[in-house]
Motif scaffolding. Sequence first.
Motif, PDB file in Angstrom:
ATOM      1  N   ASN A 121       0.812  -1.227   0.000  1.00  0.00           N
ATOM      2  CA  ASN A 121       0.000   0.000   0.000  1.00  0.00           C
ATOM      3  C   ASN A 121       0.839   1.267   0.000  1.00  0.00           C
ATOM      4  OD1 ASN A 121      -2.449  -1.532   0.257  1.00  0.00           O
ATOM      5  ND2 ASN A 121      -2.007  -1.767   2.441  1.00  0.00           N
ATOM      6  N   LEU A 122       2.102   1.151   0.421  1.00  0.00           N
ATOM      7  CA  LEU A 122       2.910   2.343   0.657  1.00  0.00           C
ATOM      8  C   LEU A 122       4.051   2.531  -0.338  1.00  0.00           C
ATOM      9  CD1 LEU A 122       3.187   1.961   4.553  1.00  0.00           C
ATOM     10  CD2 LEU A 122       1.600   3.405   3.281  1.00  0.00           C
ATOM     11  N   SER A 123       4.314   1.536  -1.177  1.00  0.00           N
ATOM     12  CA  SER A 123       5.474   1.620  -2.072  1.00  0.00           C
ATOM     13  C   SER A 123       5.362   2.783  -3.050  1.00  0.00           C
ATOM     14  CB  SER A 123       5.646   0.302  -2.836  1.00  0.00           C
ATOM     15  OG  SER A 123       4.509   0.045  -3.637  1.00  0.00           O
ATOM     16  N   GLN A 124       4.167   3.027  -3.595  1.00  0.00           N
ATOM     17  CA  GLN A 124       4.002   4.117  -4.557  1.00  0.00           C
ATOM     18  C   GLN A 124       4.292   5.476  -3.929  1.00  0.00           C
ATOM     19  OE1 GLN A 124       3.599   3.808  -7.824  1.00  0.00           O
ATOM     20  NE2 GLN A 124       3.733   1.586  -7.490  1.00  0.00           N
ATOM     21  N   GLN A 125       3.887   5.625  -2.677  1.00  0.00           N
ATOM     22  CA  GLN A 125       4.170   6.891  -1.987  1.00  0.00           C
ATOM     23  C   GLN A 125       5.670   7.079  -1.795  1.00  0.00           C
ATOM     24  OE1 GLN A 125       1.613   7.796   1.471  1.00  0.00           O
ATOM     25  NE2 GLN A 125       0.464   5.937   0.969  1.00  0.00           N
ATOM     26  N   LEU A 126       6.368   6.004  -1.423  1.00  0.00           N
ATOM     27  CA  LEU A 126       7.811   6.099  -1.189  1.00  0.00           C
ATOM     28  C   LEU A 126       8.582   6.283  -2.492  1.00  0.00           C
ATOM     29  CD1 LEU A 126       8.253   3.357   1.552  1.00  0.00           C
ATOM     30  CD2 LEU A 126       8.262   5.829   1.863  1.00  0.00           C
ATOM     31  N   LEU A 127       8.098   5.689  -3.567  1.00  0.00           N
ATOM     32  CA  LEU A 127       8.768   5.843  -4.866  1.00  0.00           C
ATOM     33  C   LEU A 127       8.674   7.269  -5.390  1.00  0.00           C
ATOM     34  CD1 LEU A 127       7.667   2.546  -6.657  1.00  0.00           C
ATOM     35  CD2 LEU A 127       9.997   3.162  -6.007  1.00  0.00           C
ATOM     36  N   SER A 128       7.619   7.964  -5.023  1.00  0.00           N
ATOM     37  CA  SER A 128       7.374   9.295  -5.589  1.00  0.00           C
ATOM     38  C   SER A 128       7.952  10.431  -4.751  1.00  0.00           C
ATOM     39  CB  SER A 128       5.866   9.521  -5.743  1.00  0.00           C
ATOM     40  OG  SER A 128       5.220   9.496  -4.477  1.00  0.00           O
ATOM     41  N   ARG A 129       8.686  10.115  -3.691  1.00  0.00           N
ATOM     42  CA  ARG A 129       9.249  11.166  -2.845  1.00  0.00           C
ATOM     43  C   ARG A 129      10.725  10.917  -2.571  1.00  0.00           C
ATOM     44  NH1 ARG A 129       5.662  11.150   2.331  1.00  0.00           N
ATOM     45  NH2 ARG A 129       4.045  10.894   0.741  1.00  0.00           N
ATOM     46  N   GLU A 130      11.392  11.962  -2.071  1.00  0.00           N
ATOM     47  CA  GLU A 130      12.808  11.855  -1.761  1.00  0.00           C
ATOM     48  C   GLU A 130      13.001  11.169  -0.403  1.00  0.00           C
ATOM     49  OE1 GLU A 130      15.314  12.721  -3.714  1.00  0.00           O
ATOM     50  OE2 GLU A 130      13.971  13.445  -5.288  1.00  0.00           O
ATOM     51  N   LEU A 131      13.955  10.247  -0.353  1.00  0.00           N
ATOM     52  CA  LEU A 131      14.303   9.585   0.903  1.00  0.00           C
ATOM     53  C   LEU A 131      15.717   9.977   1.306  1.00  0.00           C
ATOM     54  CD1 LEU A 131      12.874   5.966   0.408  1.00  0.00           C
ATOM     55  CD2 LEU A 131      11.774   7.957   1.429  1.00  0.00           C
ATOM     56  N   GLU A 132      15.960  10.024   2.612  1.00  0.00           N
ATOM     57  CA  GLU A 132      17.274  10.370   3.141  1.00  0.00           C
ATOM     58  C   GLU A 132      18.131   9.116   3.299  1.00  0.00           C
ATOM     59  OE1 GLU A 132      18.084  13.446   3.474  1.00  0.00           O
ATOM     60  OE2 GLU A 132      16.074  14.292   3.176  1.00  0.00           O
ATOM     61  N   LYS A 133      19.446   9.328   3.407  1.00  0.00           N
ATOM     62  CA  LYS A 133      20.367   8.198   3.542  1.00  0.00           C
ATOM     63  C   LYS A 133      20.053   7.346   4.768  1.00  0.00           C
ATOM     64  CE  LYS A 133      23.114   9.045   0.014  1.00  0.00           C
ATOM     65  NZ  LYS A 133      23.209   8.096  -1.131  1.00  0.00           N
ATOM     66  N   GLU A 134      19.651   7.995   5.873  1.00  0.00           N
ATOM     67  CA  GLU A 134      19.371   7.238   7.092  1.00  0.00           C
ATOM     68  C   GLU A 134      18.138   6.342   6.959  1.00  0.00           C
ATOM     69  OE1 GLU A 134      17.887  11.538   7.864  1.00  0.00           O
ATOM     70  OE2 GLU A 134      19.629  10.548   6.965  1.00  0.00           O
TER      71      GLU A 134
END
Length: 399
Positions: free
Chosen positions: A165-178
Amino acid sequence: MKKIILLTLLSISLYAIGNEDPVKLEFKKNELEANSNINQTNILESKIAELQKDYEKQEKINEKTLDSISNQISAASLNLTIFGILFSVAAIGLGLYVTFIERKIVLIREENKTLLSETKLVKDEVVKINNQIQKDIYGLFLKIKREETVHILERLLKIPEDISNLSQQLLSRELEKEDFLILKEAYLKLKEKNSKINENSDEDDEEFNFDLKPDYINSYKLLFFQHFLDLSIKDSIINDDLLDYYNSSVDCAFENDIIKSTTDFMNSIMETGLQSKTIEVNAFVKALSQSDFKTFDAIYQIFFQILQTRENHFKLFNILNDEKETRVGKLKIGQILTDKYSHTQLSESEKNILDKTNTIFLELEAETAEKNIKLEKQKAAKAERIRKQEELKNKKQQN
């Protein structure tokens, strides 16, 4: 008083005797003196006896008084001792109470300081947020979005399967190294669950359990590819798992995604050593060669920009295998080498590389021409079938 009475009686007796015979007088005088002495002795003895009684009485009184005083002193001493002990206990209790109150006051003071500091921080944060709302609403949006991202990652730690349910949201935003470590932990939890399910499954359910969560696992792999490919290559577990998923990852990427992933990939390869990552390089170039990005020059230029040196550029070509699936990417790299170094003095090995590039080019051209001929034949055959179907249809209509 008694002495005065005796002297008076004596004077009267002497006066009466003065008229008598001197011998008698002398005798009486002596007799009187003797009586007087006896009386005095008796009186003295009586006095002494009385004094002795008084002394004994007084001595008893003194003894009683001394005993009483001694008892009183003892009682007073005991009272003073008890009072001293009670006073000491009270003093100690008071000291402990004062110390307790003092510590409590100090603690309250420190808590007040902490609360004051926290209040100031909250105030500053509120002021900062208010300023952001007034002046930088986009910055506030990014901050809120970041908090949401952290919340999503923490949820994945609790429920790794929720990646569906959450992969699309994470793919479309910037993530930090941590975020990589959190995502890795959730991924490993999911893998462990899958392993336990497969181990405990019956033979009848084996096929079902093997495919229980393939999309969940692949969703994590895609996140690693797009956001953390540099860190993934340095991680032995994630790196091995990604090797067979480069093709799907590249197919799912947009242009900006593949540029970022290629940059991360090459930076990591440069750090770890080109020669030690030949498997990874071949898998990546193979995936590019079979994707829509196979002729995207910007990707291959990234290889050369990060490798920097001439030696590394030619080494990159050499470590690529000659599989058909990899030839397109290898040709693009060889063509860049030709454009970049053909006008310079070449070593024998470098000449061989440029010659091999030309050979690959000719092979692919021949294969392309052959494919085109087949396509033309297929189109002609299809057109002929359509023509015959139309003729047959027309004949049926005429009849």
